[in-house]
Design an enzyme around this catalytic site. Structure first.
Site, PDB file in Angstrom:
ATOM      1  N   HIS B 274       0.844  -1.209   0.000  1.00  0.00           N
ATOM      2  CA  HIS B 274       0.000   0.000   0.000  1.00  0.00           C
ATOM      3  C   HIS B 274       0.881   1.261   0.000  1.00  0.00           C
ATOM      4  O   HIS B 274       0.743   2.128  -0.868  1.00  0.00           O
ATOM      5  CB  HIS B 274      -0.924  -0.003   1.221  1.00  0.00           C
ATOM      6  CG  HIS B 274      -1.825   1.187   1.302  1.00  0.00           C
ATOM      7  ND1 HIS B 274      -3.111   1.184   0.801  1.00  0.00           N
ATOM      8  CD2 HIS B 274      -1.620   2.431   1.803  1.00  0.00           C
ATOM      9  CE1 HIS B 274      -3.667   2.367   0.997  1.00  0.00           C
ATOM     10  NE2 HIS B 274      -2.778   3.151   1.614  1.00  0.00           N
ATOM     11  N   GLU B 275       1.800   1.326   0.954  1.00  0.00           N
ATOM     12  CA  GLU B 275       2.670   2.511   1.042  1.00  0.00           C
ATOM     13  C   GLU B 275       3.599   2.593  -0.170  1.00  0.00           C
ATOM     14  O   GLU B 275       3.969   3.696  -0.598  1.00  0.00           O
ATOM     15  CB  GLU B 275       3.457   2.490   2.345  1.00  0.00           C
ATOM     16  CG  GLU B 275       2.592   2.460   3.617  1.00  0.00           C
ATOM     17  CD  GLU B 275       1.531   3.546   3.675  1.00  0.00           C
ATOM     18  OE1 GLU B 275       1.739   4.626   3.087  1.00  0.00           O
ATOM     19  OE2 GLU B 275       0.469   3.305   4.286  1.00  0.00           O
ATOM     20  N   HIS B 278       1.909   4.610  -2.796  1.00  0.00           N
ATOM     21  CA  HIS B 278       2.111   6.044  -2.551  1.00  0.00           C
ATOM     22  C   HIS B 278       3.521   6.465  -2.976  1.00  0.00           C
ATOM     23  O   HIS B 278       3.716   7.486  -3.644  1.00  0.00           O
ATOM     24  CB  HIS B 278       1.942   6.354  -1.055  1.00  0.00           C
ATOM     25  CG  HIS B 278       0.525   6.392  -0.572  1.00  0.00           C
ATOM     26  ND1 HIS B 278      -0.423   7.232  -1.116  1.00  0.00           N
ATOM     27  CD2 HIS B 278      -0.110   5.706   0.424  1.00  0.00           C
ATOM     28  CE1 HIS B 278      -1.584   7.079  -0.474  1.00  0.00           C
ATOM     29  NE2 HIS B 278      -1.417   6.144   0.467  1.00  0.00           N
ATOM     30  N   GLU B 304      -4.253   8.334  -2.989  1.00  0.00           N
ATOM     31  CA  GLU B 304      -4.819   7.096  -2.452  1.00  0.00           C
ATOM     32  C   GLU B 304      -5.118   6.108  -3.585  1.00  0.00           C
ATOM     33  O   GLU B 304      -5.024   4.896  -3.392  1.00  0.00           O
ATOM     34  CB  GLU B 304      -6.081   7.407  -1.649  1.00  0.00           C
ATOM     35  CG  GLU B 304      -6.564   6.277  -0.759  1.00  0.00           C
ATOM     36  CD  GLU B 304      -5.633   5.936   0.405  1.00  0.00           C
ATOM     37  OE1 GLU B 304      -4.703   6.720   0.692  1.00  0.00           O
ATOM     38  OE2 GLU B 304      -5.829   4.862   1.012  1.00  0.00           O
TER      39      GLU B 304
END
Lengths: 509, 509
Positions: B274-275, B278, B304
């Site tokens: 997830h990170e 980003h 996001e």
């Protein structure tokens, strides 16, 4: 341009001091940010971030300088009435000294000097590798020229000699006239002392050290245990890894580093206790004066005295090893009973004397010889009594006088240190001043607390730390270094205690 | 007060844009410093440094704000001629938008709001623990009042509705009028979709997961291997540990974190991907525009979308697990052959649907229900259609409509998030806008590159990354989010692709 951290309009005289306190506090907060960014650069930062980080550091430095050089700063410093409180008066005096240093050098000279240093540092890495002084010479000429311009500008503004003006940046209040006689005395004693130490050592061959590998994780855990034991507050600091050990960080956030070799745990450990000495000083500064000039450590000589007191005076002693040997053996999975893990073995290993060419690898006895050479060279160069063309020859001749070693390649001589290429002239003497002060403070502490070393042999550092807190750390910059040392030891910084210490430890005298 | 980073006197019109570029670059360098200080605070900083760090962060924030609000800034922004170059024009437009946001709110209101938020955050920690909404109410009333003042001040300055003015801080250009119809559509579909997903899941019980413990070091090494595989540039970033996973750091220094549990390696791993989504966005921003407004990521919804595209669309897919399962098993010492380490097992474990009260623990299908509730509540509160007294009842009723769960304690309801107590109103919708955009981008990428998921099944992320670089990352803030999404997918952000994705993955439709 409007600055939101300013307090405009310029306040009346009776507010001037309060305004200065607020401005210096802001500079302190920026300095703390720079401290963490610098630590991160050397411990955590990925390689690709170098340019972006350099921009951030440069921008914060400019903002810091900008607050210091605000046009109304001189008026505020002049308008502020002498505070009745001694610490406030010392604070105002430090503000004036720092302002004078900052205003003395025109911005274009600051920039030219920093560009010259960056170029020279680059050239130095190659020149040292190739042992090619000639290739460095034009760059070093440029750095020296800019440094001398800065020295003369500051000399003018501060009413000091050029070399003293440089020295004052690192060691406020210390003058060449204080150092010369002390170092002269040292240089006459040192060759004989080194000979005696080697003679004495031949009569006491060092036993074999335990063989590794010693896991880095175990060495790091041991380092942290020793840090806690000597009094390092882990809630206000850290231990990490970097190429060269250092003590950095910020207020209430003192970060030290070391470097681990799996084959030798003593190097990393001595790095930890050395940097812990620096850190205990920072952690012991009065919190009420955080971010104010008077609350800062009192110069590099006293700072180095704290690291050398901890490393050389205390942690390389037989008493420390009496406590530490079993702790170390246990941490590294050694056999407490075996002679190779004994206090005697470890103590004698950390007090070996080996004359060599490289300053940073030098032992306690030969180290000052390296400093004496550099001090004599840089004073002559700054004062214009010598040119850089003559540096290698003069450097090598003087090293031979003091250590009896013939430099065959300049990478083993005048090319080995980054200080001169990076523009840090006037810094070298603080290493040996620190070593002398460390011995002097240890003698005084011992006299005041006769159980000092027995306590350390039990792993109890509170006696030492309490004495240092009172006589050194808590005084911060409220007095001159000479006065702090005189008040603590009864005499100004001198070589006697240091020479006694070296003769006692290394010559059995 | 004189500011050294200023360029005085104020330059002529033709220099105005260049002057603005230099000033915004300086703000960018300060923002980079703040990014590292913030990362350090949550990963490295010793507890005792909290106050000192807060001072440094506050001082740098004030300096940043001070450059933005320099009195001649408005003149420069007005004087600057429209640049012919599209990126420069977009840059100037962003400069004006950021300046308008900064100038809209009087400093004393900024300070009052930040004090109210700090007090409310403190009260919230206790109130959440004790599930005591009444004790939070007065503090939250204060935060909401200040937030509404800010919203009205910005609405005035920007010609927007109060809620849109708040939204614009996090998601420039996005308006409530864009969100309402989309979210309404979602809220009508969601309950039925969740019921179908649970029905479908009952027919396919998930096999047992491998049992731990899984050493943190092994999980961290696996995380780094996956980061490199998805395209994270390790020379311009790091992976570390924090209480809550985040992506932070600075330009060319993108730092992500996760949290390890020895019993469950999937949580930490999904946090890493997830990170990483980003981080790939940040690392893919055009370096030529670093530290300029137009070079920044285009708002939180698109940000996001990048994390959710990587985590939800890609890394929770069967195709990803086809490649990853043996890699994971090998890294964690599992048996590649055994069914508990199979791609099917891992895929089904990371796509379990479990309706629950806590947003941050929610799965992909039920997550939007939590956002819909919060969005409806905060728009009504900001627009004055509801009071905080009615919040718990309204919140719980709406959650029951959408998820069929009855909140019995407010810590499981409206007390669970820090967003409102900390003053972050207008942020919640970006989570679900991001989820919708992620599905839309994935469909478009799939259409443009039919081998997309087969490539990922071979551990080749270059097809995906190349497409994202071109259609999202490289565009930075050169266009509005809606236009970037429309250009990339042929339509503005909408729920269709997202609903198709959920039905396909979770309902077998």
């Amino acid at each position: 341009m409007h600055d939101p951290v300013a307090d405009t309009p310029t306040p009346a005289a009776h507010d001037a001091y309060d305004t200065l306190v607020r401005r210096f506090a802001r500079m302190g907060h920026i300095a703390n940010a720079l401290g963490i960014l610098g630590w991160d650069k050397d411990t955590m930062m990925p390689s690709g971030a170098a340019d972006s980080r350099a921009e951030s550091i440069a921008t914060l430095s400019v903002l810091h300088h900008g607050i210091m050089t605000t046009p109304d700063m001189a008026d505020l410093l002049a308008a502020a009435p002498e505070p009745g409180d001694a610490w406030q008066a010392a604070n105002l005096q430090e503000m004036r000294r720092l302002h004078a240093h900052a205003m003395a050098v025109p911005p274009d000279l600051v920039e030219a000097a920093s560009r010259a240093a960056s170029r020279c540092e680059m050239a130095w890495r190659t020149a040292r590798r190739d042992s090619d002084f000639a290739s460095l010479l034009p760059y070093l000429e440029d750095v020296l020229a800019r440094t001398r311009e800065i020295a003369h500008a500051k000399a003018e503004a501060l009413g000091l000699s050029p070399y003293d003006a440089l020295l004052d940046q690192y060691d406020p209040g210390t003058r060449q006239a204080d150092i010369d006689p002390v170092f002269r005395r040292l240089s006459t004693q040192l060759p004989g002392l080194i000979a005696d130490a080697l003679e004495h050592q031949r009569a006491h061959p060092a036993p074999a050290l335990p063989r590794g590998p010693f896991a880095t994780a175990a060495q790091a855990a041991l380092g942290q245990e020793i840090m806690r034991t000597v009094g390092f507050d882990m809630a206000r600091g850290r231990l990490d890894v970097s190429l060269h050990p250092f003590c950095g960080g910020a207020e209430d956030d003192v970060r030290i580093t070391t470097r681990y070799e799996e084959g030798d745990f003593l190097n990393a450990l001595m790095g930890v206790v050395h940097e812990s000495g620096h850190a205990l000083y920072e952690q012991g500064l009065p919190r009420a004066w955080h971010s104010q000039p008077v609350g800062a450590a009192r110069g590099m000589s006293l700072h180095e005295s704290q690291s050398l007191l901890m490393e050389m005076q205390v942690c390389r002693s037989a008493e420390f090893m009496t406590w530490a040997a079993p702790v170390i053996a246990t941490a590294l999975g050694g056999d407490i009973q075996s002679p190779e893990w004994s206090a005697d073995t470890l103590h004698r290993q950390v007090t070996r004397v080996r004359p060599g060419f490289i300053r940073v690898d030098a032992d306690e006895v030969t180290y000052p010889a390296h400093i004496l050479v550099r001090y004599e060279m840089e004073t002559a160069l700054i004062n214009g009594q010598m040119t850089l063309h003559d540096l290698p020859g003069a450097f090598n001749a003087r090293l031979y006088d003091l250590l009896g070693l013939r430099v065959t390649e300049d990478r083993l001589g005048c090319l080995q240190d980054i200080h001169w290429p990076s523009g840090s002239w006037g810094y070298f003497p603080t290493y040996t001043l620190g070593a002398m002060i460390a011995a002097q403070l240890r003698e005084a502490a011992q006299k005041a607390c006769p159980t000092l070393m027995e306590d350390i042999a039990r792993g109890d550092f509170s006696t030492l730390l309490t004495w240092l807190r009172t006589h050194v750390h808590h005084r911060a910059s409220s007095a001159a270094m000479r006065d702090i040392v005189r008040d603590a030891t009864g005499a100004p910084p001198g070589p006697d205690a240091y020479l006694r210490h070296l003769r006692h430890r290394y010559c059995g005298q």
